[in-house]
Write a protein that holds these residues in place. Structure first.
Motif, PDB file in Angstrom:
ATOM      1  N   HIS A   1       5.095   7.455   2.868  1.00 10.59           N
ATOM      2  CA  HIS A   1       4.336   6.663   3.814  1.00 10.59           C
ATOM      3  C   HIS A   1       3.683   5.675   2.853  1.00 10.59           C
ATOM      4  CE1 HIS A   1       0.859   5.581   6.161  1.00 10.59           C
ATOM      5  NE2 HIS A   1       1.379   6.214   7.185  1.00 10.59           N
ATOM      6  N   TRP A   2       4.333   4.185   3.139  1.00 10.48           N
ATOM      7  CA  TRP A   2       4.181   3.143   2.242  1.00 10.48           C
ATOM      8  C   TRP A   2       4.141   2.069   3.482  1.00 10.48           C
ATOM      9  CZ3 TRP A   2       8.345   0.105   2.466  1.00 10.48           C
ATOM     10  CH2 TRP A   2       9.572   0.638   2.537  1.00 10.48           C
ATOM     11  N   GLU A   3       3.629   0.767   3.066  1.00  8.55           N
ATOM     12  CA  GLU A   3       3.730  -0.489   3.705  1.00  8.55           C
ATOM     13  C   GLU A   3       3.863  -1.547   2.645  1.00  8.55           C
ATOM     14  OE1 GLU A   3       1.068  -0.582   7.527  1.00  8.55           O
ATOM     15  OE2 GLU A   3       0.085   0.703   6.012  1.00  8.55           O
ATOM     16  N   SER A   4       4.811  -2.558   2.965  1.00  8.89           N
ATOM     17  CA  SER A   4       4.588  -3.929   2.100  1.00  8.89           C
ATOM     18  C   SER A   4       5.015  -4.984   2.937  1.00  8.89           C
ATOM     19  CB  SER A   4       5.743  -3.656   0.955  1.00  8.89           C
ATOM     20  OG  SER A   4       7.154  -3.878   1.454  1.00  8.89           O
ATOM     21  N   VAL A   5       4.328  -6.118   2.507  1.00 10.28           N
ATOM     22  CA  VAL A   5       4.495  -7.494   3.248  1.00 10.28           C
ATOM     23  C   VAL A   5       4.791  -8.474   2.091  1.00 10.28           C
ATOM     24  CG1 VAL A   5       3.103  -9.326   4.219  1.00 10.28           C
ATOM     25  CG2 VAL A   5       2.887  -7.031   5.099  1.00 10.28           C
ATOM     26  N   LEU A   6       5.890  -9.290   2.439  1.00  8.46           N
ATOM     27  CA  LEU A   6       6.298 -10.302   1.432  1.00  8.46           C
ATOM     28  C   LEU A   6       6.041 -11.453   2.258  1.00  8.46           C
ATOM     29  CD1 LEU A   6       7.641 -10.978  -1.352  1.00  8.46           C
ATOM     30  CD2 LEU A   6       9.645 -10.977  -0.062  1.00  8.46           C
ATOM     31  N   LEU A   7       5.309 -12.596   1.259  1.00 10.17           N
ATOM     32  CA  LEU A   7       4.812 -13.708   2.079  1.00 10.17           C
ATOM     33  C   LEU A   7       5.381 -14.762   1.145  1.00 10.17           C
ATOM     34  CD1 LEU A   7       1.200 -12.927   2.401  1.00 10.17           C
ATOM     35  CD2 LEU A   7       2.774 -12.808   4.276  1.00 10.17           C
ATOM     36  N   GLN A   8       5.859 -15.808   1.997  1.00  8.25           N
ATOM     37  CA  GLN A   8       6.337 -17.277   1.148  1.00  8.25           C
ATOM     38  C   GLN A   8       5.649 -18.369   1.700  1.00  8.25           C
ATOM     39  OE1 GLN A   8      10.783 -16.842   1.970  1.00  8.25           O
ATOM     40  NE2 GLN A   8      11.101 -16.167  -0.225  1.00  8.25           N
ATOM     41  N   GLY A   9       5.285 -19.175   0.603  1.00 12.38           N
ATOM     42  CA  GLY A   9       4.411 -20.226   1.162  1.00 12.38           C
ATOM     43  C   GLY A   9       4.201 -21.214   0.162  1.00 12.38           C
TER      44      GLY A   9
ATOM     45  N   LEU B   1       7.461  -4.442   5.910  1.00 12.83           N
ATOM     46  CA  LEU B   1       8.528  -3.365   6.158  1.00 12.83           C
ATOM     47  C   LEU B   1       7.234  -1.780   5.935  1.00 12.83           C
ATOM     48  CD1 LEU B   1      11.470  -3.919   3.976  1.00 12.83           C
ATOM     49  CD2 LEU B   1      11.445  -3.911   6.519  1.00 12.83           C
ATOM     50  N   ARG B   2       7.738  -0.980   6.613  1.00 16.87           N
ATOM     51  CA  ARG B   2       6.788   0.213   6.446  1.00 16.87           C
ATOM     52  C   ARG B   2       7.711   1.625   6.768  1.00 16.87           C
ATOM     53  NH1 ARG B   2       3.529  -0.673  11.702  1.00 16.87           N
ATOM     54  NH2 ARG B   2       1.953  -1.357  10.093  1.00 16.87           N
ATOM     55  N   HIS B   3       7.279   2.488   6.041  1.00 21.44           N
ATOM     56  CA  HIS B   3       7.716   4.060   6.334  1.00 21.44           C
ATOM     57  C   HIS B   3       6.912   4.965   6.468  1.00 21.44           C
ATOM     58  CE1 HIS B   3       9.701   7.764   5.116  1.00 21.44           C
ATOM     59  NE2 HIS B   3      11.012   7.142   5.653  1.00 21.44           N
TER      60      HIS B   3
ATOM     61  N   LYS C   1       0.759  -1.147   0.034  1.00 23.71           N
ATOM     62  CA  LYS C   1      -0.010   0.043  -0.299  1.00 23.71           C
ATOM     63  C   LYS C   1       0.861   1.155  -0.085  1.00 23.71           C
ATOM     64  CE  LYS C   1      -3.613   2.524   2.856  1.00 23.71           C
ATOM     65  NZ  LYS C   1      -4.169   2.323   4.025  1.00 23.71           N
ATOM     66  N   VAL C   2       0.620   2.012  -1.058  1.00 23.86           N
ATOM     67  CA  VAL C   2       1.474   3.408  -1.073  1.00 23.86           C
ATOM     68  C   VAL C   2       0.579   4.512  -0.932  1.00 23.86           C
ATOM     69  CG1 VAL C   2       3.022   4.764  -2.534  1.00 23.86           C
ATOM     70  CG2 VAL C   2       3.173   2.331  -2.589  1.00 23.86           C
ATOM     71  N   GLU C   3       0.580   5.245   0.124  1.00 25.76           N
ATOM     72  CA  GLU C   3      -0.080   6.618   0.164  1.00 25.76           C
ATOM     73  C   GLU C   3       0.782   7.708  -0.375  1.00 25.76           C
ATOM     74  OE1 GLU C   3      -1.679   7.288   4.218  1.00 25.76           O
ATOM     75  OE2 GLU C   3      -2.387   5.060   4.041  1.00 25.76           O
ATOM     76  N   SER C   4       2.133   7.706  -0.329  1.00 25.74           N
ATOM     77  CA  SER C   4       3.023   8.565  -0.766  1.00 25.74           C
ATOM     78  C   SER C   4       4.533   8.124  -0.620  1.00 25.74           C
ATOM     79  CB  SER C   4       2.889  10.073   0.009  1.00 25.74           C
ATOM     80  OG  SER C   4       3.784   9.872   1.174  1.00 25.74           O
ATOM     81  N   MET C   5       5.398   8.786  -1.278  1.00 28.84           N
ATOM     82  CA  MET C   5       6.584   8.282  -1.439  1.00 28.84           C
ATOM     83  C   MET C   5       7.239   8.346   0.169  1.00 28.84           C
ATOM     84  SD  MET C   5       8.346  11.478  -3.483  1.00 28.84           S
ATOM     85  CE  MET C   5      10.076  11.145  -3.284  1.00 28.84           C
TER      86      MET C   5
END
Length: 156
Positions: free
Chosen positions: A88-96, A144-146, A82-86
């Motif tokens: 403010h963003w979040e990402s999740v990487l899943l493996q399975g 990760l998030r910023h 999810k990216v709100e701005s450069m």
């Protein structure tokens, strides 16, 4: 640039509860399936069970490349972001791993899949074509998030 450098600039790691909350509020991501020439990337809509699995549907049956690759994959990766701005963003990487869900279990998944987003064209196609529901069992997760401020802005 290393993760350490990014952490100094405000990047943070999400813990398991942050990741679960993030996945509970998202409905789309990108599925990466292995091929000989590199990953085959598929945008998809999913439902999250709040614990250890994502669920998604494919239409098209065995003629679908994504379905053939999914059936053949021992492991896969899902990226949800999810990216709100450069700044403010979040990402999740899943493996399975992925498995087809037996049709006898589909009714139990109605609530989980109810929130999955689908373009109207897919809703219409589901009525007329082969449908398969898959379970992506999450073995490994990293988030990760910023949530920093743009350069020149300072917190008081």
């Amino acid at each position: 640039m290393t993760i350490d450098t990014l952490e100094a600039a405000g990047l943070t790691h999400m813990d398991d509860s942050d990741i679960a909350a993030f996945l509970s509020n998202q409905r789309v991501g990108v599925l990466g399936l292995p091929t000989e020439s590199g990953p085959y990337m598929i945008p998809l809509s999913f439902g999250y069970d709040g614990d250890s699995s994502l669920y998604f549907t494919f239409i098209g049956g065995s003629a679908s490349r994504k379905q053939r690759l999914t059936e053949a994959a021992a492991d896969a990766t899902v990226l949800v972001y999810k990216v709100e701005s450069m700044f403010h963003w979040e990402s999740v990487l899943l493996q399975g791993d992925i498995e087809a869900v037996p049709e006898s279990e589909w009714a139990d998944l109605a609530e989980v899949l109810d929130g999955a987003w689908r373009p109207e064209v897919f809703e219409d196609a589901i009525k007329d074509d082969d449908v398969t529901i898959y379970r992506f069992h999450i073995d490994k997760r990293e988030g990760l998030r910023h949530a920093g401020l743009p350069p020149g802005f300072e917190r008081e």
